[in-house]
Design a protein around this motif. Structure first.
Motif, short mmCIF file in Angstrom:
data_model
loop_
_atom_site.label_atom_id
_atom_site.label_comp_id
_atom_site.label_asym_id
_atom_site.label_seq_id
_atom_site.Cartn_x
_atom_site.Cartn_y
_atom_site.Cartn_z
N GLU A 2 0.66 5.82 0.16
CA GLU A 2 0.00 6.95 0.83
C GLU A 2 -1.47 7.06 0.44
O GLU A 2 -1.80 7.08 -0.74
N GLY A 3 -2.34 7.10 1.46
CA GLY A 3 -3.78 7.27 1.23
C GLY A 3 -4.55 5.98 1.03
O GLY A 3 -5.78 5.97 1.09
N ASP A 4 -3.88 4.87 0.79
CA ASP A 4 -4.56 3.59 0.60
C ASP A 4 -5.14 3.07 1.91
O ASP A 4 -4.57 3.29 2.98
N VAL A 5 -6.24 2.34 1.80
CA VAL A 5 -6.82 1.67 2.96
C VAL A 5 -6.57 0.17 2.77
O VAL A 5 -6.98 -0.43 1.77
N ARG A 50 -6.91 -3.88 -0.88
CA ARG A 50 -6.44 -2.49 -0.94
C ARG A 50 -7.55 -1.67 -1.58
O ARG A 50 -7.96 -1.95 -2.71
N ASN A 51 -8.06 -0.69 -0.83
CA ASN A 51 -9.13 0.19 -1.33
C ASN A 51 -10.31 -0.63 -1.86
O ASN A 51 -10.80 -0.40 -2.96
N GLY A 61 0.82 -1.21 0.00
CA GLY A 61 0.00 0.00 0.00
C GLY A 61 0.85 1.25 0.00
O GLY A 61 1.96 1.25 0.53
N LYS A 64 -5.34 2.97 7.32
CA LYS A 64 -5.03 3.89 6.23
C LYS A 64 -3.54 4.23 6.26
O LYS A 64 -2.99 4.54 7.32
N PRO A 108 -9.42 -2.34 9.17
CA PRO A 108 -8.64 -1.68 8.13
C PRO A 108 -7.76 -0.56 8.69
O PRO A 108 -8.03 -0.01 9.76
#
Length: 195
Positions: free
Chosen positions: A105-108, A120-121, A103, A145, A143
């Motif tokens: 930056e910004g991915d969950v 992922r997302n 993952g 982030k 989850p």
């Protein structure tokens, strides 16, 4: 023999010996140049563009094995999904670790430890490189982030890897990534690129 004749003979002898002296000096210069230029090129490449690393442990099986030697891409590198990277841990006086970027930056990131699936997302990851499904859970709750300037990393040998699932490793600051493993040069029977 007169003094004048002797001087002429000495001058002729001097001229005859000059090409040999220049030849020896030129040959020595060429010899030094043939070693010095490649050495400087090698130092320049491995100072600014590439780096060497050694795999330590079994966390990247089956992709990488303990003791394998890698060449890392360093200059201008930015982490991408699926990249195998080496993370510098010298700040904590620990050895560098080799992991895969899952993952950015910004991915969950969500891991279903019952099924062993990694998401992922909200998209299930296709992970043909893993040794086995992801069943081992540490102390990070999912989850989760991925914060700015960081990546989430995991070993391919999921149930034998200390990685971003644990607060001991956590999210990896991209400034601590030494580079992307692009080539295995030892052992020689596995010589080649890394995927």
């Amino acid at each position: 023999m007169t003094g004048m004749e002797r001087m002429q003979m000495d001058a002729a002898e001097y001229r005859d010996n000059q090409p040999e002296a220049k030849s020896a000096v030129g040959e020595a210069y060429e010899w030094v140049e043939s070693f010095l230029v490649p050495l400087l090129a090698f130092l320049l490449i491995f100072t600014f563009f590439a780096r060497l690393a050694t795999v330590n442990g079994i966390s990247m099986l089956p992709t990488l094995h303990n003791g394998e030697r890698l060449i890392l891409q360093q200059a201008g590198y930015a982490p991408e999904y699926g990249d195998v990277v080496v993370v510098d841990r010298s700040i904590t006086d620990e050895d560098a670790i080799v992991k895969r970027v899952i993952g950015k930056e910004g991915d969950v990131i969500f891991i279903d430890f019952a099924s062993g699936e990694v998401w992922r997302n909200d998209t299930l990851l296709d992970e043909p490189y893993i040794n086995e499904p992801t069943m081992l859970q540490y102390d990070i709750s999912f989850p989760v982030k991925v914060p700015a300037g960081c990546v989430f990393v995991m070993g391919d040998n999921r149930n034998h890897s200390l990685d971003s699932r644990s607060s001991d490793i956590g999210m990896v600051d991209v400034r601590h990534i030494m580079g992307k493993a692009v080539f295995r040069f030892f052992p020689f029977n596995k010589f080649g690129g890394i995927s």
